[in-house]
Design a protein around this motif. Structure first.
Motif, PDB file in Angstrom:
ATOM      1  N   SER B 103       0.809  -1.221   0.000  1.00 54.91           N
ATOM      2  CA  SER B 103       0.000   0.000   0.000  1.00 54.91           C
ATOM      3  C   SER B 103       0.842   1.272   0.000  1.00 54.91           C
ATOM      4  CB  SER B 103      -0.927   0.017   1.212  1.00 54.91           C
ATOM      5  OG  SER B 103      -1.821  -1.070   1.147  1.00 54.91           O
ATOM      6  N   GLY B 104       2.148   1.107   0.172  1.00 57.71           N
ATOM      7  CA  GLY B 104       3.031   2.257   0.084  1.00 57.71           C
ATOM      8  C   GLY B 104       3.324   2.915   1.417  1.00 57.71           C
ATOM      9  N   THR B 105       4.440   3.633   1.451  1.00 55.91           N
ATOM     10  CA  THR B 105       4.801   4.494   2.583  1.00 55.91           C
ATOM     11  C   THR B 105       4.852   5.914   2.057  1.00 55.91           C
ATOM     12  OG1 THR B 105       6.079   2.824   3.780  1.00 55.91           O
ATOM     13  CG2 THR B 105       6.592   5.137   4.220  1.00 55.91           C
ATOM     14  N   GLN B 106       4.043   6.776   2.666  1.00 54.64           N
ATOM     15  CA  GLN B 106       4.002   8.179   2.233  1.00 54.64           C
ATOM     16  C   GLN B 106       4.992   8.970   3.073  1.00 54.64           C
ATOM     17  OE1 GLN B 106       0.116   9.947   2.397  1.00 54.64           O
ATOM     18  NE2 GLN B 106       0.735  11.731   1.236  1.00 54.64           N
ATOM     19  N   LEU B 107       6.038   9.471   2.431  1.00 57.22           N
ATOM     20  CA  LEU B 107       7.093  10.220   3.117  1.00 57.22           C
ATOM     21  C   LEU B 107       6.915  11.710   2.887  1.00 57.22           C
ATOM     22  CD1 LEU B 107       9.842  10.386   4.632  1.00 57.22           C
ATOM     23  CD2 LEU B 107      10.931  10.266   2.377  1.00 57.22           C
ATOM     24  N   THR B 108       6.941  12.473   3.976  1.00 54.44           N
ATOM     25  CA  THR B 108       6.944  13.928   3.898  1.00 54.44           C
ATOM     26  C   THR B 108       8.199  14.428   4.583  1.00 54.44           C
ATOM     27  OG1 THR B 108       4.528  13.999   4.000  1.00 54.44           O
ATOM     28  CG2 THR B 108       5.711  16.051   4.429  1.00 54.44           C
ATOM     29  N   VAL B 109       9.011  15.182   3.845  1.00 55.05           N
ATOM     30  CA  VAL B 109      10.237  15.750   4.391  1.00 55.05           C
ATOM     31  C   VAL B 109       9.994  17.229   4.630  1.00 55.05           C
ATOM     32  CG1 VAL B 109      12.699  16.119   4.076  1.00 55.05           C
ATOM     33  CG2 VAL B 109      11.615  14.077   3.118  1.00 55.05           C
ATOM     34  N   LEU B 110      10.070  17.623   5.873  1.00 51.41           N
ATOM     35  CA  LEU B 110       9.775  18.997   6.261  1.00 51.41           C
ATOM     36  C   LEU B 110      11.031  19.851   6.207  1.00 51.41           C
ATOM     37  CD1 LEU B 110       7.596  17.998   9.338  1.00 51.41           C
ATOM     38  CD2 LEU B 110       6.791  18.717   7.083  1.00 51.41           C
ATOM     39  N   PRO B 111      10.945  21.034   5.570  1.00 48.37           N
ATOM     40  CA  PRO B 111      12.154  21.875   5.459  1.00 48.37           C
ATOM     41  C   PRO B 111      12.508  22.502   6.800  1.00 48.37           C
ATOM     42  CG  PRO B 111      10.252  22.951   4.467  1.00 48.37           C
ATOM     43  CD  PRO B 111       9.785  21.583   4.857  1.00 48.37           C
TER      44      PRO B 111
END
Lengths: 114, 111
Positions: B103-111
């Motif tokens: 189902s995937g891994t949703q990655l968010t990289v915060l600045p």
């Protein structure tokens, strides 16, 4: 070199209608696979075409059918549309080797069934 | 290949952090493991294909390992950047050519 292309980008249909989605594979590729991605899930395999024949099929009803043309492009047809058919439909192309070849994906067609 | 699972489902990290995700799959009837990166409104981008136990692949700051005996693969991102924000999908293939996706891994990289 154009990658995998799909048309149309978006499509809205009503229940009971029929739809045709199209896919042009990456240059040099002879195998086309279709996947359905419902919201929140990973893509699910519908079927794969090679040499104009359906070679593998996933767990989808006969309402889902396809075709591959001599130039390796492919169509996905869905008859008697249901609300549950609303999804992103992805096409992927590859060269005909067993299992390990990378499948290259198009951007998908977003189908909405009302 | 019937069941491919990915964890975590989503992940938020700070820019510069290193991170990793897991993909697990049945080790029987395994042939290959594929990793894809999928940015919003774009096509899934192929990252790696691995077949052999112990395989390691690297592409820039991203690397992956494969353990076919225990049925898992790790994807590592070193020094995450905002442009790494995407959904990372893994897929396994058996003797048949179809890919079975997690189902995937949703990655968010915060600045």
């Amino acid at each position: 070199d154009a990658g995998v292309t799909q048309s149309p980008t978006h499509l809205i249909k009503t229940r009971g209608q029929q739809v045709t989605l199209r896919c042009s594979p990456k240059s040099g590729h002879d195998t086309v696979s279709w996947y359905q991605q419902a919201l929140g899930q990973g893509p699910q395999f519908i079927f794969q075409y090679y040499e104009e024949e359906e070679r593998q099929r996933g767990n989808f009803p006969d309402r889902f059918s396809g075709h591959q043309f001599p130039n390796y492009s492919s169509e996905l047809n869905v008859n008697a549309l249901l609300l549950g058919d609303s999804a992103l439909y992805l096409c992927a192309s590859s060269q005909d080797r067993i299992g390990t070849d990378t499948q290259y994906f198009g951007p998908g067609t977003r189908l909405t069934v009302l | 290949i019937l069941n491919v699972e990915q964890s975590p489902q989503s992940l938020h990290v700070q820019e510069g952090d290193s991170t990793n995700f897991t993909c697990s799959f049945p080790s029987s009837n395994f042939y290959a493991l594929h990793w894809y990166r999928w940015e919003t409104a774009k096509s899934p981008e192929a990252l790696f294909v691995m077949t052999l136990n112990g395989d390691e692949k690297k592409k820039g700051r991203i690397s992956a390992t494969l353990n076919t005996k225990e049925g898992y693969s790790y994807l590592y991102i070193k020094g995450s950047q905002p442009e790494d924000s995407a959904t990372y999908l893994c897929a396994a293939s058996g003797s048949a050519r179809q890919l079975t996706f997690g189902s995937g891994t949703q990655l968010t990289v915060l600045p």
